[in-house]
Design a protein around this motif. Sequence first.
Motif, PDB file in Angstrom:
ATOM      1  N   GLU A  56       1.508  15.461  -3.985  1.00  0.00           N
ATOM      2  CA  GLU A  56       1.817  14.679  -2.795  1.00  0.00           C
ATOM      3  C   GLU A  56       3.315  14.639  -2.549  1.00  0.00           C
ATOM      4  O   GLU A  56       3.771  14.766  -1.407  1.00  0.00           O
ATOM      5  N   GLN A 115      -0.115  13.118  -7.754  1.00  0.00           N
ATOM      6  CA  GLN A 115       1.089  12.485  -7.234  1.00  0.00           C
ATOM      7  C   GLN A 115       2.221  13.501  -7.088  1.00  0.00           C
ATOM      8  O   GLN A 115       2.980  13.456  -6.122  1.00  0.00           O
ATOM      9  N   GLU A 116       2.326  14.428  -8.048  1.00  0.00           N
ATOM     10  CA  GLU A 116       3.335  15.479  -7.948  1.00  0.00           C
ATOM     11  C   GLU A 116       3.081  16.353  -6.721  1.00  0.00           C
ATOM     12  O   GLU A 116       4.014  16.709  -6.002  1.00  0.00           O
ATOM     13  N   LYS A 157      -1.502  12.036 -12.199  1.00  0.00           N
ATOM     14  CA  LYS A 157      -0.098  12.446 -12.231  1.00  0.00           C
ATOM     15  C   LYS A 157       0.105  13.746 -11.457  1.00  0.00           C
ATOM     16  O   LYS A 157       1.039  13.863 -10.658  1.00  0.00           O
TER      17      LYS A 157
END
Length: 163
Positions: A42, A39-40, A36
């Motif tokens: 990115e 992904q944040e 998670k």
Amino acid sequence: MGEIVPISKQGADNSQALTLLGSAPVSQAEYEERIKSAQELEAKLKHIQETVPTKVYNVSSSSAGAGSGDFHQYRIVRRAEQDRVRKMEADWEKKKQEEEFQRKIDELNKIAEERTAKKRLKRQKKKHQKKQKQGAAAGGPAAGGNGECGESDSEEDGQPALD
């Protein structure tokens, strides 16, 4: 940081334990948290790359050609870049806080709506039962049983039915 790889199945629930090469095993929750956060990051990088133009200031081909004023120009450019990065960080945090706030508001509105719907149903049920009692008392068994006859409604209000 090492590469995340699954290892042999362990435990009673046959879940896979994940580990970083050369480190202690990572639980499934920690693994999901890392995914998670990655992904944040990115998304943040993508946002930065899309919104920020590339700036080139007074580029010299070698440091040998740099004059005495170039350091001051470098310092000014560096400070401006640091301010820009700080502003982007603050904007990103503000955006995340607004999204979290909106999510909480939506959740609270949903809970309030469910509570209101439940109370509305209760009120309607009580009103219907009261109507049935009054219909049964006024009309007896010939009133229809459900209390929904055409003339009894006007009699319930204290007004006689007009024929």
